[in-house]
Design an enzyme around this catalytic site. Structure first.
Site, PDB file in Angstrom:
ATOM      1  N   CYS B  87      63.151 -11.260   8.324  1.00 55.37           N
ATOM      2  CA  CYS B  87      63.918 -12.282   9.042  1.00 55.37           C
ATOM      3  C   CYS B  87      63.259 -12.583  10.390  1.00 55.37           C
ATOM      4  CB  CYS B  87      65.382 -11.864   9.184  1.00 55.37           C
ATOM      5  SG  CYS B  87      66.456 -13.238   9.652  1.00 55.37           S
ATOM      6  N   HIS B 199      66.892 -11.389   3.745  1.00 55.17           N
ATOM      7  CA  HIS B 199      67.165  -9.966   3.971  1.00 55.17           C
ATOM      8  C   HIS B 199      67.139  -9.222   2.643  1.00 55.17           C
ATOM      9  CE1 HIS B 199      68.325  -9.916   8.255  1.00 55.17           C
ATOM     10  NE2 HIS B 199      68.624 -11.186   8.029  1.00 55.17           N
ATOM     11  N   GLU B 201      67.232  -6.156   2.105  1.00 48.79           N
ATOM     12  CA  GLU B 201      68.156  -5.011   2.142  1.00 48.79           C
ATOM     13  C   GLU B 201      69.584  -5.413   1.834  1.00 48.79           C
ATOM     14  OE1 GLU B 201      66.923  -6.593   4.701  1.00 48.79           O
ATOM     15  OE2 GLU B 201      68.230  -6.509   6.469  1.00 48.79           O
TER      16      GLU B 201
END
Lengths: 257, 219
Positions: B87, B199, B201
């Site tokens: 990001c 993202h 994650e």
């Protein structure tokens, strides 16, 4: 194409998920972590954890469950309730929350929105708004401290004005909870959400009133919201998230597979 | 997985501790894949890590200030192992950012720049007729996914979670594109430096796949 989001909301009290009707009579639904995990696996696009008593009680809460959730789920989640300062926000984000949602503290100190934006970025600043349609005056009114019936009160803000105010202060997203509809499963308030959509140029999440799969289609197609939040229909097993997303895809609402 | 060197456990990866708030969600995601990961701003720890992650939230100006104050710039720019910026972390790998109307010199490791997402050309509408707003927030698909091991097993049907208002244009360093108002770089690569705008994650199975691909890159 950017998908519309389905967002189960888990009301948390003392580390347990509870559900009330019109903010009252809370019944225990279950433990937070397994429920969060279940929704993530079923295809929820995001989760909101709302500590329902925090703002009204004014106490410091044990929020270690935030880290337990961050460890197991792989979709974004937002923590709401009782976040009053940059330090509170920092704590939630460092435990693994992706966003923090503030409601009453923003009404008490609107500059908090600016400060959170500067320190953590617009993307994690969500403003929750409890809005009530007053039939007598025909106006949409913002309420505060709705977690506690004895403290819940009308503010000086009309909903559209407050939406514009938080937006100008750097909010990244708005969750609009229509109090008249909360927990009664009669459908989202399309009229009110459309009114807010007109003035909101940041993502808008609808909350309050979901009862059937058609309600979700209506709110996406008619009020053009970015996400739809719901609690009881998911907790009570009235609607399964997989079925809902399949149905919405058939209705040409873009959904993540 | 983790190896023992002397009495010291060596991590499979290090997340550069730039002081930003949400490092834990990335740490947990890498740990879920079975890797050992450290969060550090220590030069020797970062230098010997097989993989390095550069996270980031907030603004480019604020983040670069932090990197400069912590004297991490010369360290990061001299790394030779695979580095993944996520990001804002990806945006910091570029030459410069124009976030908030301020020109900020970045790490200049990927020769491109960062500007506001242009939603004006889309006439404010998505193909389904609804409007566009910023930030670009939510799950989106990728297009023109390059033939790079970072995207092994990832297709245009997979969704990734995005939250941003600024982007890098499509360039020769683009590994994958995303469309929101305009086409932009969902992923960048130059030399050993990689970046993703989304993202991983927080992107479910597809994000986990990308993180695993990064951990398994043959450098």
């Amino acid at each position: 194409m950017l998908a519309k989001r389905i967002i189960p909301c888990l009301d948390v009290r003392d580390g347990l998920v509870v559900k009330g009707v019109k903010f009252r009579n809370h019944e225990i639904i279950g433990d937070i972590v397994p429920l969060a995990q279940k929704y993530a696996e079923q295809g929820a696009d995001e989760l909101v954890f709302y500590d329902i008593t925090a703002s009204a009680d004014g106490r410091t809460l044990d929020r270690s469950w935030v880290e337990r959730i961050a460890k197991v789920i792989d979709i974004p989640f937002c923590v709401a309730g009782g976040i009053k300062s940059e330090a509170d926000a920092q704590k939630m984000l460092s435990m693994g929350a992706d966003k923090i949602s503030i409601n009453s503290p923003a009404l008490a100190d609107p500059d908090l929105i600016n400060r959170l934006n500067r320190q953590f970025g617009q993307q994690c600043v969500v403003i929750g708004i409890d809005s009530y349609f007053d039939e007598q005056t025909g106006q949409y009114q913002v309420y505060q401290y709705t977690g506690d019936e004895t403290k819940s009160s009308k503010t000086r803000w009309q909903t559209a004005d407050w939406v514009q105010e938080v937006q100008s202060r750097g909010a990244g997203e708005i969750v609009l909870n229509v109090m008249n509809q909360d927990g009664v499963r009669q459908g989202y308030d399309i009229e009110q959400l459309s009114m807010v959509r007109e003035v909101a140029n940041i993502p808008l999440i609808a909350s309050g009133g979901a009862g059937t799969m058609e309600h979700f289609a209506d709110v996406f197609q008619q009020a053009d919201v970015d996400g739809a939040l719901a609690a009881s229909v998911f907790h009570k097993g009235i609607i399964a998230i997989e079925d809902l997303k399949a149905y919405l895809r058939e209705q040409n609402v873009p959904m993540r597979k | 997985m983790s190896q023992l060197r002397g009495n010291q456990t060596v991590s499979d990866a290090v997340i550069v501790d730039t002081g930003c708030a949400n490092i834990n969600s990335l740490k947990f995601a890498i740990e879920r894949l079975g890797y050992k990961v450290a969060v550090s701003r220590d030069e020797s720890v970062i230098r010997q890590a097989p993989r390095v992650f550069l996270p980031g939230v907030g603004s480019a100006e604020y983040a670069m200030q932090g990197i400069n104050e912590l004297q991490l710039k010369s360290l990061i720019t001299s790394l030779t192992q695979p580095v993944l910026g996520i990001c804002l972390g990806m945006q910091l790998l570029t030459r410069e950012s124009f976030e908030n109307g301020v020109q900020t010199d970045c790490l200049n490791l990927i020769d491109t720049e960062v500007k506001g997402i242009d939603i004006s050309g889309a006439s404010g509408t998505q193909p389904d007729g609804s409007g566009l707003r910023l930030p670009h927030m939510g799950w989106n698909t990728l297009s023109n996914i390059g033939d790079n091991p970072l995207f092994d097993g990832i297709s245009e049907d997979d969704y990734f979670y995005f939250v941003h208002s600024y982007c890098a244009p499509v360039s020769i360093h683009t590994l994958a594109e995303c469309r929101y108002g305009q086409d932009f770089s969902a992923s960048l690569n130059q030399n050993n430096f990689y970046g993703v705008q989304f993202h991983p994650e927080r992107s479910g199975q597809s994000g986990a796949r990308l993180l695993r691909n990064f951990m398994e890159l043959v450098s």
